[in-house]
Design a protein around this motif. Structure first.
Motif, short mmCIF file in Angstrom:
data_model
loop_
_atom_site.label_atom_id
_atom_site.label_comp_id
_atom_site.label_asym_id
_atom_site.label_seq_id
_atom_site.Cartn_x
_atom_site.Cartn_y
_atom_site.Cartn_z
N GLY A 100 16.27 75.70 38.84
CA GLY A 100 16.74 75.04 40.05
C GLY A 100 15.74 75.09 41.18
O GLY A 100 14.71 75.71 40.89
N GLU A 101 16.00 74.33 42.19
CA GLU A 101 14.86 74.37 43.18
C GLU A 101 14.47 75.88 43.68
O GLU A 101 13.37 76.11 43.80
CB GLU A 101 15.63 73.51 44.50
CG GLU A 101 15.72 71.91 44.05
CD GLU A 101 14.58 71.08 44.19
OE1 GLU A 101 13.62 71.63 45.05
OE2 GLU A 101 14.21 70.32 43.55
N GLN A 102 15.48 76.46 43.88
CA GLN A 102 15.39 78.01 44.35
C GLN A 102 16.11 79.03 43.54
O GLN A 102 16.43 80.05 44.05
CB GLN A 102 15.96 78.09 45.82
CG GLN A 102 15.06 77.02 46.79
CD GLN A 102 15.50 77.32 48.31
OE1 GLN A 102 16.51 77.58 48.61
NE2 GLN A 102 14.95 76.86 49.15
N ALA A 103 16.22 78.87 42.13
CA ALA A 103 16.92 79.43 41.34
C ALA A 103 16.07 80.07 40.21
O ALA A 103 15.24 78.97 39.42
CB ALA A 103 18.28 79.00 41.02
N VAL A 104 16.14 81.28 39.80
CA VAL A 104 15.56 81.64 38.55
C VAL A 104 16.40 82.38 37.67
O VAL A 104 17.35 82.80 38.06
CB VAL A 104 14.25 82.39 38.65
CG1 VAL A 104 13.09 81.71 39.67
CG2 VAL A 104 14.68 83.64 39.32
#
Length: 71
Positions: free
Chosen positions: A45-49
């Protein structure tokens, strides 16, 4: 986007599960991943790993096998 069909279902896991499986700290996980000694995270995601469960499990299996070989 690759539309090739695969039989393997990819399951992503987040850091708390990776910590539980590996027994390592988050700093150690990121350091080892950067050095190629632990599976690298995947941007989901945009800010997820997340990590691929099968890769983390294979790492854990390899670690256990190395322990047995050292005995």
């Amino acid at each position: 986007m690759n539309t090739a069909q695969t039989d393997e279902i990819i399951e992503y896991i987040r850091l708390p599960e990776v910590l539980r499986i590996s027994g390592l700290s988050s700093a150690t996980i990121y350091r080892m991943a950067g050095g190629g000694k632990f599976p690298r995270q995947v941007k989901v995601g945009e800010q997820a790993v997340a990590w691929v469960r099968s890769e983390v499990m294979q790492w854990a299996t390899n670690r256990a096998a190395m322990r047995k070989q050292a005995q």
